[in-house]
Design a protein around this motif. Structure first.
Motif, mmCIF file in Angstrom:
data_model
loop_
_atom_site.group_PDB
_atom_site.id
_atom_site.type_symbol
_atom_site.label_atom_id
_atom_site.label_comp_id
_atom_site.label_asym_id
_atom_site.label_seq_id
_atom_site.Cartn_x
_atom_site.Cartn_y
_atom_site.Cartn_z
ATOM 1 N N LEU A 191 5.120 9.891 -9.014
ATOM 2 C CA LEU A 191 4.982 9.880 -10.467
ATOM 3 C C LEU A 191 4.136 11.051 -10.958
ATOM 4 O O LEU A 191 4.299 11.508 -12.100
ATOM 5 N N ARG A 192 3.242 11.521 -10.112
ATOM 6 C CA ARG A 192 2.310 12.571 -10.538
ATOM 7 C C ARG A 192 3.049 13.853 -10.944
ATOM 8 O O ARG A 192 2.715 14.492 -11.949
ATOM 9 N N ARG A 211 0.829 -1.204 0.000
ATOM 10 C CA ARG A 211 0.000 0.000 0.000
ATOM 11 C C ARG A 211 0.864 1.256 0.000
ATOM 12 O O ARG A 211 0.558 2.234 -0.694
ATOM 13 N N ILE A 222 2.184 1.787 -3.509
ATOM 14 C CA ILE A 222 1.198 2.364 -4.430
ATOM 15 C C ILE A 222 0.988 3.848 -4.131
ATOM 16 O O ILE A 222 0.979 4.693 -5.039
ATOM 17 N N THR A 223 0.856 4.182 -2.825
ATOM 18 C CA THR A 223 0.619 5.575 -2.456
ATOM 19 C C THR A 223 1.801 6.465 -2.803
ATOM 20 O O THR A 223 1.652 7.533 -3.415
ATOM 21 N N THR A 224 2.998 6.008 -2.415
ATOM 22 C CA THR A 224 4.180 6.839 -2.615
ATOM 23 C C THR A 224 4.529 6.993 -4.082
ATOM 24 O O THR A 224 4.813 8.096 -4.559
ATOM 25 N N VAL A 225 4.532 5.869 -4.800
ATOM 26 C CA VAL A 225 4.888 5.936 -6.212
ATOM 27 C C VAL A 225 3.858 6.755 -6.987
ATOM 28 O O VAL A 225 4.215 7.526 -7.885
ATOM 29 N N SER A 226 2.590 6.605 -6.635
ATOM 30 C CA SER A 226 1.566 7.412 -7.297
ATOM 31 C C SER A 226 1.819 8.898 -7.089
ATOM 32 O O SER A 226 1.707 9.710 -8.007
ATOM 33 N N HIS A 227 2.196 9.253 -5.851
ATOM 34 C CA HIS A 227 2.476 10.654 -5.549
ATOM 35 C C HIS A 227 3.708 11.135 -6.298
ATOM 36 O O HIS A 227 3.722 12.239 -6.876
#
Length: 403
Positions: free
Chosen positions: A195-196, A185, A188-193
């Motif tokens: 990559l944004r 989790r 997913i949270t960190t990479v999503s942030h």
């Protein structure tokens, strides 16, 4: 069926052993051949009745409780004794007075045997109940349940220890599974942030170029530089994620490739030299005679990640230094910077995947560099540590065995 035959064979063997023992005792006490032959005449039917009774009792007691089984065994033993006493009395081996006295003693023995059976059965029943409750709790998901001390015999103690050991291992496995899930989790949270930001920057610049908002050469070059920086940031994060996921300690231990330490350090310095020059940082390395030591080429990635972290957190005109020396059969390296330092509450977590002291920071990386460095060092049989004081820089030390 096989179990029934085994029970019959066991009971027959016990009956034969008992009969042989009785004859030996009789011979030792002075019984003559005729008396022994007469005794055999009593023992054979008694043994046959014992075997038949055991075969009949086995299925009847198959579903009985432990308490019922213990009482049944005590009762059968008493009934056999009374039957033998009746036979001896009928054959005039005992007079009525002696037979009455022995009968009273046997009846007392029956009560004592049944009482002892009930006591023993109670402890065993409680042990079985405790084991059943523990197993039921474990089955319902409560992995903290334990049987503990049962005080019901060695067999139950062994079973309880086995059950508790299994519960402990399941609890550890569940804890690891939860950690993995939490890590997933966080990933997913960190990479999503992370990559944004570069993706949003790339999208904005591509749309500006595509819509003709920017057409002059200087602006196009500036946009191209920004796009290249964003792409480099994305590539770095993807590389860290891939290597962290694929890293296998067994594979590292089996590697036979070796490189000179000076080549490894030079490669790591070269990877961050451009960023250091852009910030006006001074890079230096003092190997103290360890240049010729052979080490794993993966050490270059460790030093590169430590150097990149140091360059990122060191202000302009600062210094980043690598020191190395040999201590017995251990190679000790350190990356020291003159940067902002690490707060004490963050120092213990700097090697955790995805951890960053400033959650709002949107710089390169996803907090994987130090975690990857730690995993590589430990796979090489070494240790890595960090020490720092706020505003006084940070020092990362690596201790490795010399192969």
């Amino acid at each position: 069926m096989r179990g029934t035959w085994r029970a019959v064979v066991l009971v027959t063997a016990v009956a034969i052993a008992g009969g042989v023992g009785t004859l030996i005792v009789g011979a030792a006490t002075g019984m003559g051949a005729s008396d022994l032959a007469h005794l055999v005449g009593f023992l054979l039917p008694a043994a046959l009745v014992t075997v038949v009774a055991a075969v009949i009792a086995r299925p009847l007691l198959a579903r009985a409780s432990l308490r019922q089984r213990f009482v049944a065994v005590a009762s059968i033993a008493a009934m056999v004794a009374l039957a033998n006493l009746f036979a001896l009395t009928r054959q005039m081996f005992l007079n009525k007075h002696d037979a009455t006295l022995v009968t009273v003693l046997l009846l007392y023995s029956v009560g004592a045997g049944v009482g002892a059976a009930l006591v023993l059965a109670r402890s065993s029943s409680l042990a079985v109940q405790r084991l059943s409750e523990t197993a039921e709790a474990l089955g319902s998901g409560d992995l903290r349940a334990r049987a503990g001390e049962l005080n019901a015999g060695a067999e139950f103690a062994t079973l309880a220890e086995t059950l508790d050991d299994m519960a402990a291992r399941l609890q550890v496995a569940q804890s690891r599974e939860r950690e993995v899930e939490q890590t997933r989790r966080d990933l997913i949270t960190t990479v999503s942030h992370d990559l944004r930001t570069p993706l949003a920057s790339l999208r904005a610049m591509v749309e500006a170029i595509d819509e003709g908002v920017v057409e002059d050469t200087p602006s196009m070059r500036r946009y191209a530089g920004e796009m290249r920086r964003s792409v480099t940031q994305l590539v770095s994060m993807v590389d860290d994620l891939f290597e962290l996921a694929q890293l296998d300690a067994g594979a590292i231990e089996a590697e036979t490739r070796r490189a000179r330490l000076d080549e490894v350090v030079g490669s790591a310095l070269g990877a961050v030299r451009l960023q250091a020059e852009e910030k006006g940082l001074a890079l230096s390395a003092d190997l103290n005679g360890t240049e010729d030591i052979e080490c794993s080429p993966r050490l270059a990635r460790v030093l590169q990640n430590l150097l990149a972290n140091a360059v990122r957190h060191t202000p302009a005109d600062g210094t980043v230094r690598i020191d190395a020396h040999l201590a017995g059969d251990r190679l000790q390296l350190a990356v020291q910077d003159s940067g902002e330092g690490i707060a004490a509450e963050d120092l213990v977590r700097v090697f955790d995947p995805f951890f960053r002291a400033d959650p709002a920071r949107t710089g390169a990386g996803a907090g994987l560099g130090l975690a990857l460095a730690k995993r590589i060092v430990e796979a090489l049989g070494g240790r890595i540590s960090a020490e720092s004081l706020p505003a006084q820089g940070a020092r990362f030390a690596v201790d490795l065995p010399v192969v």
